[in-house]
Motif scaffolding. Structure first.
Motif, short mmCIF file in Angstrom:
data_model
loop_
_atom_site.label_atom_id
_atom_site.label_comp_id
_atom_site.label_asym_id
_atom_site.label_seq_id
_atom_site.Cartn_x
_atom_site.Cartn_y
_atom_site.Cartn_z
N UNK A 170 0.78 -1.24 0.00
CA UNK A 170 0.00 0.00 0.00
C UNK A 170 0.81 1.29 0.00
N UNK A 171 2.02 1.28 0.58
CA UNK A 171 2.84 2.51 0.60
C UNK A 171 4.07 2.40 -0.30
N UNK A 172 4.16 1.33 -1.10
CA UNK A 172 5.33 1.12 -1.95
C UNK A 172 5.25 1.98 -3.21
N UNK A 173 6.42 2.41 -3.67
CA UNK A 173 6.51 3.13 -4.95
C UNK A 173 7.30 2.31 -5.98
N UNK A 174 7.50 1.03 -5.71
CA UNK A 174 8.18 0.17 -6.67
C UNK A 174 7.32 -0.03 -7.92
N UNK A 175 7.94 -0.54 -8.99
CA UNK A 175 7.21 -0.68 -10.26
C UNK A 175 6.08 -1.69 -10.16
N UNK A 176 6.15 -2.60 -9.21
CA UNK A 176 5.08 -3.59 -9.04
C UNK A 176 3.87 -3.00 -8.31
N UNK A 214 13.62 -3.24 -0.41
CA UNK A 214 12.91 -2.03 -0.84
C UNK A 214 13.65 -0.76 -0.49
N UNK A 215 14.32 -0.75 0.65
CA UNK A 215 15.05 0.45 1.05
C UNK A 215 14.12 1.65 1.16
N UNK A 216 14.40 2.67 0.35
CA UNK A 216 13.65 3.93 0.43
C UNK A 216 12.48 3.98 -0.54
N UNK A 217 12.14 2.87 -1.19
CA UNK A 217 11.07 2.91 -2.20
C UNK A 217 9.70 2.76 -1.56
N UNK A 218 9.50 3.45 -0.46
CA UNK A 218 8.19 3.52 0.19
C UNK A 218 7.87 4.98 0.44
N UNK A 219 6.67 5.39 0.09
CA UNK A 219 6.30 6.79 0.19
C UNK A 219 5.88 7.19 1.59
N UNK A 220 5.52 6.21 2.42
CA UNK A 220 5.05 6.53 3.76
C UNK A 220 3.60 6.94 3.78
N UNK A 221 2.96 6.98 2.63
CA UNK A 221 1.53 7.30 2.55
C UNK A 221 0.89 6.35 1.57
#
Length: 225
Positions: free
Chosen positions: A62-68, A104-111
């Protein structure tokens, strides 16, 4: 009727996770293999999974910004669990989730990302596995994509409910771990649809079970999702 495709990463010796569910070996960074996987994940009308995999993914995507993230969040879900609706609120941390978060590291938006609400709106399938799959397959549309985990995948395979396999084979030997074909008897011969080798040493294989959905089931009167 919709077909059911089982998509999983698998080691060279046939495991989908280490003995404790470790999946750190699946994060290859091979961009062509990732693109192949994203295309497969996006070409579905429904994502289904067992309860443990659902909890991991519901905590991660839900908060991921990865391509998936877009197809994982925006395509409807069904979770198979005897817990009933309580599974939608269950929490926990598994080794697989820890490995995914590390990669994932930093590829989460937090929102929350677009479609994040689909996880809390998932259909909970608590009935007989074959009956639930029959109802889900009864609708027309793009395929149903099954993600695992290992026990759920084994049950789908053992009962002959998988129409196609989309397997990403990694150049790693685990020695021991979580199998998905261990309950198959007698041996089954699969039919190659397509295959592709990737620069990082991975190989993608699309395989058919050789049995059509209509041969598995008669069409139920009701349909879901």
């Amino acid at each position: 009727m919709r077909e059911l495709i089982l998509k999983m990463s698998v080691s060279l010796d046939g495991f989908v996770g280490g003995p404790a569910g470790e999946i750190d070996w699946v994060f290859s960074g091979d961009q062509e293999a990732i693109a192949w996987s994203v295309e497969t994940v996006g070409n579905a009308s429904l994502h289904i999974m067992g309860s443990r995999t659902f909890r991991d993914m519901a905590a991660f995507w839900p908060t991921s910004t990865q391509v998936f993230a877009p197809p994982m969040n925006q395509i409807p879900k069904a979770v198979f669990s005897k817990q009933g609706p309580a599974v939608l609120k269950a929490a926990g941390t598994t080794k697989a989730l820890e490995d995914a978060r590390t990669d994932a590291g930093s590829t989460h938006a937090g929102r929350p990302q677009p479609g994040a609400e689909s996880w809390s709106e998932a259909y909970v399938a608590s009935g007989d596995l074959a009956d639930e799959i029959a109802r889900l397959k009864a609708r027309d549309g793009k395929p149903i994509l099954a993600h695992g985990g290992a026990a759920f995948a084994r049950s789908l395979i053992a009962q002959g409910l998988v129409d196609e396999y989309a397997l990403l084979v990694h150049p790693v030997v685990l020695g021991k771990g979580l199998p998905i074909f261990s309950d198959v008897a007698p041996p089954r011969r699969l039919k190659r649809i397509s295959s592709r080798a990737f620069p990082g040493g991975l190989a993608g294989a699309d395989l058919s079970s050789g049995v059509t959905t209509s041969e598995h089931f008669s069409t139920p009167n009701n349909s879901l999702l």
